[in-house]
Design an enzyme around this catalytic site. Structure first.
Site, PDB file in Angstrom:
ATOM      1  N   HIS A 179       0.835  -1.255  -0.120  1.00  0.00           N
ATOM      2  CA  HIS A 179      -0.098  -0.055   0.028  1.00  0.00           C
ATOM      3  C   HIS A 179       0.705   1.106  -0.050  1.00  0.00           C
ATOM      4  CE1 HIS A 179      -3.147   2.946   1.427  1.00  0.00           C
ATOM      5  NE2 HIS A 179      -2.122   3.194   2.145  1.00  0.00           N
ATOM      6  N   GLU A 180       1.984   1.287   0.997  1.00  0.00           N
ATOM      7  CA  GLU A 180       2.848   2.247   0.904  1.00  0.00           C
ATOM      8  C   GLU A 180       3.476   2.678  -0.314  1.00  0.00           C
ATOM      9  OE1 GLU A 180       2.781   4.746   3.253  1.00  0.00           O
ATOM     10  OE2 GLU A 180       1.451   3.774   4.460  1.00  0.00           O
ATOM     11  N   HIS A 193       1.606   4.429  -2.834  1.00  0.00           N
ATOM     12  CA  HIS A 193       1.615   5.903  -2.836  1.00  0.00           C
ATOM     13  C   HIS A 193       2.836   6.385  -3.834  1.00  0.00           C
ATOM     14  CE1 HIS A 193      -1.489   6.759  -0.271  1.00  0.00           C
ATOM     15  NE2 HIS A 193      -1.153   5.989   0.686  1.00  0.00           N
ATOM     16  N   GLU A 227      -5.992   7.112  -0.996  1.00  0.00           N
ATOM     17  CA  GLU A 227      -5.748   5.804  -0.082  1.00  0.00           C
ATOM     18  C   GLU A 227      -6.440   4.509  -0.696  1.00  0.00           C
ATOM     19  OE1 GLU A 227      -3.970   5.444   2.768  1.00  0.00           O
ATOM     20  OE2 GLU A 227      -3.457   7.507   2.638  1.00  0.00           O
TER      21      GLU A 227
END
Length: 466
Positions: free
Chosen positions: A326-327, A330, A406
């Protein structure tokens, strides 16, 4: 919209109108925030049973714990918010800013710097203002850490560690703030008509330098960073980074459990030099809270109370990888760069408008500066007070954008095949951090930079079931 009748308002001098407008807007924002918080508190008070759709996700014990934790935090926020609004109002009404400026002039005068040394006076002013802010904020910070966080099993600090940390933070902040401010004021003074361009470029360079050195030189002053030991997790992280061309150079574990049992992960660095930082509280195998304290531990560990209230905290390796997926999403989707661009465009606009407004003597007069127009005071008045309506709108837009980012980062982790693990990791992190999964829709829309847990899980569920 003014309480005063129109004609009476029109008769007021411009500076009084500016002053009243600033106070009125400040209280309007405060009352709006208080209204939203009241709606959310009502949710905490009335939602006492696990809603049906959360039955599979949360047990009733965790649900009750998180409800009480968030209720305590919300009540604390109400009182601290009211205090800071009243304090700010009293400072403005009693002429606190001109008083502090005069006091700074007397102190710098005694040190042999007359009124012509405006930058020296500005630095004294800044030091006194931040000291005042630190002292008045201390009781609130102590209560938050040693009453609320302690009561709910998150605080890991002793009083000694807390004060040592607070002093260190204050000193480090001054070491950065004072030189940067003095250079900024100097650039504004000598920059001529286009000073706003030079001032903006200077703040851009400073922010890039701080981002670059923060984790290597500043963060280690407060927390211990150790390279993630060789092993399966490190190999998996490196493989995943390689698969999406993330230029990873190092992976660190930070000893966050020394301060709190909340968990996190982030990456930093520019260009081909990226590092990943994992909080020990995120990793099931490293979390101090999953280990019994060793006998006769000394040194720093004596300063931190090893607690085992939240048994089996943290995520398994596959879940940690999903959180990192997920990070890294970004990064891959350009969210970091987009945020930097938005922030710099905003910064440039603010400096440009500052250049337009700085010559308005009424702005200074509104806050008690009739004879002098110090640059630092101008920056403070314009950025903090005059821009506050704009800042509120911008803040809301960024919150909406953040939620969108997100969802996109979750979708990226899903594409990496991590949907199932991210699903369970989000549930675990919500449980470990005692997040309350039910929220009032207006409160959530205005405040949540991350989408509510249920919405994120719903978006991941489809892929999980495939």
């Amino acid at each position: 919209a003014m309480a005063l009748p129109g004609d009476l308002w029109a008769e007021l001098p411009v500076e009084r109108r500016i002053f009243c407008s600033v106070l009125l807007f400040s209280w309007t924002v405060y009352l709006w925030e208080a209204f939203l918080a009241h709606r959310q508190r009502r949710v905490y008070r009335t939602t006492t049973h696990v809603p049906q759709e959360l039955g599979q996700i949360m047990d009733s014990e965790t649900f009750e714990k998180s409800r009480l934790y968030q209720l305590d935090k919300s009540t604390f926020s109400f009182w601290s918010g009211l205090y800071s609004e009243v304090e700010g109002t009293m400072i403005l009404l009693c002429g606190g800013i001109p008083f502090l400026w005069k006091l700074s002039g007397q102190i710098s005068g005694r040190a042999g710097f007359g009124p012509e040394y405006e930058i020296v006076q500005s630095l004294v002013f800044l030091l006194l203002a931040t000291l005042f802010s630190a002292v008045t904020g201390l009781p609130w910070s102590l209560y938050n850490t040693f009453v609320i966080e302690e009561k709910h099993g998150f605080n890991q600090q002793t009083l000694g560690f807390f004060f040592k940390d607070a002093i260190k933070k204050f000193v480090v902040t001054q070491c950065i703030l004072l030189p940067v401010t003095s250079l900024l004021l100097y650039i504004i003074k000598i920059g001529g008509d286009y000073f706003f361009i030079y001032a903006w470029l200077f703040t851009l360079v400073v922010s890039l330098v701080l981002v670059t050195i923060y984790a290597d030189y500043i963060a280690p002053l407060f927390d211990k960073f150790i390279p993630l030991p060789e092993g399966e997790l490190k190999q998996q992280i490196e493989t995943m980074a390689k698969s999406i061309d993330f230029p990873l150079t190092k992976v660190y574990v930070v000893e966050g459990s020394k301060r709190s049992s909340h968990s996190n992960a982030y990456f930093y660095g520019f260009f081909k030099n990226k590092r990943i930082v994992l909080f020990d509280t995120l990793l099931e195998d490293y979390s101090a809270l999953n280990k019994e304290p060793a006998e006769g531990e000394d040194g720093e560990n004596e300063e931190t109370k090893s607690k085992t209230k939240n048994k089996k905290q943290g995520c398994k390796n596959e879940e940690v990888l999903a959180v990192l997926g997920h990070e890294l999403g970004h990064w891959k989707l350009g969210h970091t760069v987009k945020n930097i661009i938005i922030s710099q465009m905003n910064s440039f606009l603010c400096f440009f408008l500052f250049a337009v407004l700085i010559g308005q003597k009424e702005l200074f007069a509104a806050f008690g500066f009739y004879d002098t127009q110090p640059t630092l005071i101008g920056l403070m008045i314009i950025f903090q007070f005059i821009f506050s309506p704009y800042n509120e709108v911008l803040s809301f837009c960024l919150t909406v954008l953040s939620r969108r980012f997100e969802f996109q980062a979750d979708a990226f982790a899903k594409e990496l095949g991590k949907a199932k693990d991210l699903y369970s990791a989000l549930i675990k992190l919500n449980k470990d951090n005692l997040g309350f999964p039910v929220s009032d829709w207006i409160f959530s829309m205005w405040h949540y930079s991350h989408p509510p847990l249920l919405e994120r899980l719903q978006a991941l569920k489809d892929a999980k079931q495939e």
